[in-house]
Design an enzyme around this catalytic site. Structure first.
Site, short mmCIF file in Angstrom:
data_model
loop_
_atom_site.label_atom_id
_atom_site.label_comp_id
_atom_site.label_asym_id
_atom_site.label_seq_id
_atom_site.Cartn_x
_atom_site.Cartn_y
_atom_site.Cartn_z
N MET A 1 0.80 -1.22 0.00
CA MET A 1 0.00 0.00 0.00
C MET A 1 0.84 1.28 0.00
O MET A 1 0.30 2.37 0.14
CB MET A 1 -0.96 0.02 1.20
CG MET A 1 -1.93 -1.13 1.21
SD MET A 1 -2.89 -1.19 -0.32
CE MET A 1 -3.54 -2.83 -0.20
N CYS A 2 2.15 1.16 -0.15
CA CYS A 2 3.01 2.35 -0.20
C CYS A 2 2.93 3.00 -1.57
O CYS A 2 2.94 2.32 -2.60
CB CYS A 2 4.46 1.97 0.09
SG CYS A 2 4.76 1.64 1.82
N HIS A 3 2.88 4.32 -1.55
CA HIS A 3 2.87 5.08 -2.80
C HIS A 3 4.28 5.19 -3.36
O HIS A 3 5.23 5.37 -2.60
CB HIS A 3 2.37 6.51 -2.55
CG HIS A 3 0.93 6.58 -2.19
ND1 HIS A 3 0.48 6.36 -0.91
CD2 HIS A 3 -0.16 6.84 -2.94
CE1 HIS A 3 -0.83 6.50 -0.88
NE2 HIS A 3 -1.26 6.78 -2.10
N MET B 1 8.11 4.56 5.76
CA MET B 1 8.31 3.20 5.28
C MET B 1 9.61 3.08 4.48
O MET B 1 10.28 2.04 4.52
CB MET B 1 7.12 2.72 4.45
CG MET B 1 5.84 2.55 5.27
SD MET B 1 6.05 1.53 6.76
CE MET B 1 6.57 -0.02 6.05
N GLU B 2 9.98 4.14 3.78
CA GLU B 2 11.24 4.11 3.03
C GLU B 2 12.42 4.04 4.00
O GLU B 2 13.38 3.29 3.77
CB GLU B 2 11.34 5.33 2.12
CG GLU B 2 10.44 5.25 0.90
CD GLU B 2 8.95 5.47 1.17
OE1 GLU B 2 8.15 5.22 0.24
OE2 GLU B 2 8.56 5.88 2.29
N ASP C 1 23.86 -11.18 5.13
CA ASP C 1 24.25 -11.91 3.92
C ASP C 1 25.76 -11.89 3.70
O ASP C 1 26.34 -12.91 3.34
CB ASP C 1 23.54 -11.32 2.70
CG ASP C 1 23.92 -12.05 1.43
OD1 ASP C 1 23.72 -13.28 1.37
OD2 ASP C 1 24.44 -11.39 0.50
#
Length: 173
Positions: A75-77, A118-119, A133
């Site tokens: 749902m992130c733009h 969110m970014e 990793d």
């Protein structure tokens, strides 16, 4: 469900319409901690990890992660990021479990109609996973903790500062 804007009247998920929102400068800072063996941190610091410069690769991965956020979080733009900065703070003092840590901090910035929390969160997540990793061949016991939003500013909801953070968004010690 009025407070949960990502649901429509029928209770189904939707992308929020931000077209009526004002364009404002928006800034968010997030962090995550990677816990690792002291000898793993030492090898990172000495540049002795076989895959290369761990923190340089994690820094690039964090920026790339921030840019890919709408591809990962449904749902992130998609937004124009004007800046993403990733930094690392190494703590060589073992905790009670004998682990050292690397704190990953990401700050994302845009001018737009929706925030960049969110970014910033995706950036620290991807950077932390990249550290894993790069080092998993010598330390599969690494773990992650304290992933959180530290600060955000801009937009209708205004500013947020997590309790226990200083004015630049890092945790007080």
């Amino acid at each position: 469900m009025a407070e949960l804007t990502h649901f429509n009247e029928a209770g189904r998920a939707r992308m929020v319409d931000v077209s009526a929102k004002a364009q404002t400068e928006r800034l968010a800072t997030a962090q995550a901690k990677v816990f690792l063996r002291p000898e793993t941190l030492e090898k990172i610091q000495q540049g002795k990890i076989a895959k290369g410069d761990v923190l340089a690769v994690a820094q690039i991965a964090g920026v790339m992660g921030a840019k890919k956020t709408p591809d990962l979080i449904p749902m992130c733009h998609p937004i124009f990021l004007s800046s993403v900065d990733i930094s690392f703070a190494e703590d060589a003092r073992p905790n009670r479990d004998g682990r050292c840590s690397i704190t990953v901090t990401a700050t994302a910035k845009t001018t737009g109609q929706t925030g960049v929390e969110m970014e910033a969160m995706t950036a620290v997540s991807v950077a932390a996973l990249t550290i894993y990793d790069m080092c998993k061949a010598i330390d599969r016991d690494m773990s992650f903790s304290d992933m959180c939003l530290l600060t955000k500013s801009g937009g209708k909801s205004g500013s947020y500062k997590r309790d226990g953070t200083d004015s630049v968004g890092t945790e007080d010690t």
